[in-house]
Design an enzyme around this catalytic site. Sequence first.
Site, mmCIF file in Angstrom:
data_model
loop_
_atom_site.group_PDB
_atom_site.id
_atom_site.type_symbol
_atom_site.label_atom_id
_atom_site.label_comp_id
_atom_site.label_asym_id
_atom_site.label_seq_id
_atom_site.Cartn_x
_atom_site.Cartn_y
_atom_site.Cartn_z
ATOM 1 N N SER A 1 -11.423 -3.971 2.469
ATOM 2 C CA SER A 1 -10.113 -3.386 2.240
ATOM 3 C C SER A 1 -9.368 -3.168 3.556
ATOM 4 O O SER A 1 -8.179 -3.470 3.677
ATOM 5 C CB SER A 1 -10.274 -2.053 1.503
ATOM 6 O OG SER A 1 -9.027 -1.499 1.217
ATOM 7 N N ASN B 1 0.849 -1.193 0.000
ATOM 8 C CA ASN B 1 0.000 0.000 0.000
ATOM 9 C C ASN B 1 0.880 1.236 0.000
ATOM 10 O O ASN B 1 1.720 1.404 0.888
ATOM 11 C CB ASN B 1 -0.933 0.019 1.225
ATOM 12 C CG ASN B 1 -1.873 1.219 1.213
ATOM 13 O OD1 ASN B 1 -1.452 2.351 1.348
ATOM 14 N ND2 ASN B 1 -3.153 0.956 1.051
ATOM 15 N N SER C 1 -5.069 -0.270 -2.982
ATOM 16 C CA SER C 1 -5.579 1.083 -2.772
ATOM 17 C C SER C 1 -6.759 0.958 -1.826
ATOM 18 O O SER C 1 -7.703 0.198 -2.094
ATOM 19 C CB SER C 1 -6.008 1.685 -4.105
ATOM 20 O OG SER C 1 -6.300 3.053 -3.928
ATOM 21 N N GLU C 2 -6.713 1.681 -0.698
ATOM 22 C CA GLU C 2 -7.607 1.339 0.411
ATOM 23 C C GLU C 2 -9.083 1.640 0.164
ATOM 24 O O GLU C 2 -9.922 1.193 0.929
ATOM 25 C CB GLU C 2 -7.132 1.988 1.716
ATOM 26 C CG GLU C 2 -7.098 3.497 1.744
ATOM 27 C CD GLU C 2 -5.733 4.064 1.383
ATOM 28 O OE1 GLU C 2 -4.969 3.389 0.662
ATOM 29 O OE2 GLU C 2 -5.442 5.201 1.800
ATOM 30 N N ASN C 3 -9.414 2.362 -0.894
ATOM 31 C CA ASN C 3 -10.837 2.532 -1.187
ATOM 32 C C ASN C 3 -11.466 1.236 -1.694
ATOM 33 O O ASN C 3 -12.684 1.086 -1.654
ATOM 34 C CB ASN C 3 -11.058 3.674 -2.188
ATOM 35 C CG ASN C 3 -10.204 3.562 -3.429
ATOM 36 O OD1 ASN C 3 -9.043 3.198 -3.374
ATOM 37 N ND2 ASN C 3 -10.806 3.848 -4.561
#
Lengths: 236, 218
Positions: free
Chosen positions: B88, B23, B46-48
């Site tokens: 996520s 990340n 990607s944390e979304n």
Amino acid sequence: MAGLNKVVGSYEEALAGLTDDMTIMVGGFGLCGIPEGLIARMVELKVKGLIAISNNAGVDDFGLGLLLQNRQISTMIASYVGENATFEQQMLSGELNVILTPQGTLAEKIRAGGAGIPAFFTATGYGTPVAEGKETREIKGRHYVLEDSLTADFALVRAWKADTMGNLVFRKTAANFNPMMATAGKITVVEAEEIVEPGELDPDHIHTPGIYVDRVIKGTFEKRIEQRTIKQTAEA
Amino acid sequence: MALTREQLAQRVAQELQDGFYVNLGIGIPTLVANYIPDGMEVMLQSENGLLGMGEFPTEETIDPDLINAGKQTVTAVKGASFFSSAESFAMIRGGHVDLTVLGAFEVDVNGSIASWMIPGKLVKGMGGAMDLVAGADNIIVTMMHADKKGNSKLLPECQLPLTGYGCIKRVLTDLAFLEIKDGAFHLIERAPGVSVEEIIEKTAGKLIVPEHVPEMQF
């Protein structure tokens, strides 16, 4: 509406019962995956004093920014609110109460709320301003913060495809907070790009089962892009 | 010479391993993606809600439903997956991400990090940073060693409100690569041409300097 057919024909029906001072969840990450028509309807309704739970607050003239401009939101629970000047003004003047919540904690609060779990321990935020006033506990040598879960009077969700029974499929990163929010509303309203007949969605591929969904409306979406980034070609 | 943004990214990229899930935060960490060695397989998270982030799209392939955590339009690589933000952060909080790279305003000798809030300035929110620092075991913080006036950002104790307490073990600054353990910064490498004396002068927190401090290799 008959039986398990959840399709409504108008935004008036979609948000029937939404009144002042209610708590609402609104799906989306930035402007990606927001229920555009349902937000527009809230602006029309002029409901005030809303407690809004959403990862972001839109931009000045789109998304939740539209509700902020009309001062319809009294409290905002979000993880990042950087792209909105209206928001900044109202926060600085104290008009708007803001509860900044770490993104993963926010997502889990909503997931837990929908799953009937009242609170959970997480290491996120321990020793930071986020943990102030909250119960902490040491478990197996690590420190955790107790975080309450969240539910809402209305959850407003954007889906890619819905069938008439409310089974949902999301598209790419437009899923974001929508799947959890769909589970955490007393009334969950889905604005879908496309509505299909039961059986047309492969049961193996359904992201959100219809049991969580109360109303479905077909929307049309502008899908505004917040940060248009294009690959730099070798020579521009 | 202090490292450039690109060199910071290049040095971080040397810590990548084949098969890593990574990340990358906003800013310098994002540039690390440009320096993944040829032939190495690395999946960017990607944390979304995206695992397998690709490069920016073209005008033809741009898709408003496909963005990264910085809200930029991106693409997905072959083998990518999409999921909810709860899923996520289960990956992140559950320690499944192999390497996290993010920026900071300050770090201290106890491994605490401040990166989201400057009192008196407008607070925009922490986004996913608190979850990332609390959830990941392997974190590299990229930051400036000191501010423009020469005030150290590597401190005995963070002065700004924390993002995470006691969670950072490695810091790459424009001057040095350091480890944090036993209540001190340990100097591992120095930027090419930067003297140990300068690093000592610009490190306010306790600093352990070994006899030989190699220069970074690029």
